[in-house]
Design a protein around this motif. Sequence first.
Motif, PDB file in Angstrom:
ATOM      1  N   VAL A 116      66.924   8.062  41.566  1.00 15.93           N
ATOM      2  CA  VAL A 116      67.460   9.194  42.344  1.00 15.93           C
ATOM      3  C   VAL A 116      66.532   9.509  43.516  1.00 15.93           C
ATOM      4  O   VAL A 116      66.989   9.713  44.657  1.00 15.93           O
ATOM      5  N   ALA A 117      65.225   9.517  43.255  1.00 14.14           N
ATOM      6  CA  ALA A 117      64.267   9.820  44.327  1.00 14.14           C
ATOM      7  C   ALA A 117      64.334   8.771  45.436  1.00 14.14           C
ATOM      8  O   ALA A 117      64.341   9.109  46.632  1.00 14.14           O
ATOM      9  N   VAL A 118      64.397   7.492  45.046  1.00 14.26           N
ATOM     10  CA  VAL A 118      64.461   6.428  46.057  1.00 14.26           C
ATOM     11  C   VAL A 118      65.774   6.514  46.842  1.00 14.26           C
ATOM     12  O   VAL A 118      65.812   6.281  48.059  1.00 14.26           O
ATOM     13  N   THR A 119      66.854   6.866  46.148  1.00 20.43           N
ATOM     14  CA  THR A 119      68.144   7.006  46.840  1.00 20.43           C
ATOM     15  C   THR A 119      68.069   8.111  47.888  1.00 20.43           C
ATOM     16  O   THR A 119      68.542   7.936  49.032  1.00 20.43           O
ATOM     17  N   ILE A 120      67.480   9.233  47.519  1.00 26.46           N
ATOM     18  CA  ILE A 120      67.366  10.350  48.472  1.00 26.46           C
ATOM     19  C   ILE A 120      66.482   9.951  49.653  1.00 26.46           C
ATOM     20  O   ILE A 120      66.804  10.235  50.813  1.00 26.46           O
ATOM     21  N   ILE A 121      65.381   9.295  49.354  1.00 18.33           N
ATOM     22  CA  ILE A 121      64.481   8.872  50.439  1.00 18.33           C
ATOM     23  C   ILE A 121      65.200   7.902  51.380  1.00 18.33           C
ATOM     24  O   ILE A 121      65.109   8.021  52.609  1.00 18.33           O
ATOM     25  N   ALA A 122      65.932   6.939  50.798  1.00 20.25           N
ATOM     26  CA  ALA A 122      66.667   5.974  51.632  1.00 20.25           C
ATOM     27  C   ALA A 122      67.691   6.693  52.506  1.00 20.25           C
ATOM     28  O   ALA A 122      67.835   6.388  53.703  1.00 20.25           O
TER      29      ALA A 122
END
Length: 595
Positions: free
Chosen positions: A165-171
Amino acid sequence: MSRAVIPFATQAAALGVALALPAVVGANSYALFVATQLGIYIIAAIGLNLLAGYAGQVSLGHAAFVAIGAYSVALLTVDHQWPFWAAAVVGMVLAAALGVLAALPAFRLNTWYFAFITLAFALVFEKMIVEWRWLTKGFAGVVGVPPPSAFGYEFGPRPLYYTVVAVTIIAFILVRNVVHSRFGRAFVAVRDVEPAALAVGASPQRTKLVAFVMSAALAGIAGAFFAVQKTVVTPDDFTADFSIFFLLTVVLGGLGTLWGPIIGALVFFLIPELLAGLQSWRMLIYGGMLLGLMLFAPHGLYGALRQVWRRFAGPSPRASAAAEASEAREHPPIAGLALAISGLRKQFGGVQALDGVDLSVPAGSCCAIVGPNGSGKTTLLNLASGYYVPDAGSVKIGDVEALGSGAQWIAARGVGRTFQTPRLVADLTALDNVMLGAYTRERAGLLSTALRLPFARAEARRLRQEALGFLQFVGVADRADVEAGEIPHGQQRLIEIARAMIGGARLILLDEPAAGLSMSELERLERLIMRICGLGATIVIVEHHLDLVANVASHVTVLDRGTVLAAGKPAAVFNDGRVMRAYMGERALKAGVPA
């Protein structure tokens, strides 16, 4: 609740649901497994949307880049006991590097040929995974990929979910920052109006390459998480169907929109799971939904939702950029560039478009080029601005020989231009179109732009104010927030001039700027050209309105069948019998039409 707050409330609610999900469904549930996989697919879809939706390069081989990330992590962690994080970085870098190789054909192929090339790349890569058994274990695949760990703590399903989820938001945030920057404007310009991208100094090749590398890197990181979530990686995971699934997700979610890949992945990944109880009807329902979307939502699900919202809520209250341009701004003087053309020749097949044309335009002057249709006027501008390569001759801009130089190089030298038919990017606002003109002036790089570093933000704010000032200068500041495709023809021509000026143009080439204008617009244009001349810029204008030419130009060159028929002061040239015969016709000559 204010309407402006609703989008933020929706995003906060979506984030809240995502964060609360593990507490609702349980840490080891199938629902959490599916949600983690959905996040991984969204990361890859966000990258593909950047490439296909914004840069216009359709890729049918995205699965190959996901496979590169997945196999890199699987092989490095299982065979060499690398930590996941280091292996994921390697996978992302490898995917980006191979993305460079795959992007090379895009420089010479159109969109659909390029799509076939990427499909072939994916098929070849799939076969290589099978054949390179010494490395990939062939059909057996790599089994037992360990989960990530940090400081001795091994990530279970719940921490892995939160990490995804964190990587998705950052992307999402990084891509959003890029899309709203000069890079995003250049992506859309290359996709929709490549000549406009060249006119502002944006290289189509470099722009496509940046999009492809970013897209491949996101696919690589998605592949890294794919490997640790499934714990086993096999060639069957990365077939051509997998690539088509990603493209379908992006297209039906909303190609070229930030939320499109998220909505598309959410709907087209979860629906089959939700319809598991209707196994015998699932494909029929799925096909019916796809058909309905194609018929009634050509801009994807996000486009349909936005349209419904606008229908019920009415037009959105925009923060008017025009209000920021209400105060008159002084524009600094411009040091004009001289243009010297000699012996210029250009042939298209059996047609001699230009044959030994000479033209000298002193710095800070206004020169007009007139002549009958087909006399070579626009060809001359295209050669001077690098859109065509001349067969012979010389083109000097200032003291620099520009013969054979590319259009983007010439634009960066301080040459701005407009086109016979306005070449604005229809999907961008007037303000964004003008800011596109400052592409070569911006110094913030891709990384600082994506991270919105203070320097990049300050530069963007300053250029935005400049763009508003130029819109006000040409008299269309009230259209700043309007998409260019909705702006009347005459005002589009003025916006093109503003776009050329913000780029620091010292030599401005105007190709029939008065075509299609009303009398009031024509008078407005005349005043504008005289104001630009007053600032010191050099102007070369190709025009059929001889009254306008007589009023603004200090020197006129007449072309006829690719050669110079006459040149000199407007009054002398327009009274030249050869000019009147060639340009106005024999009857005008006999009637003695005054200049």
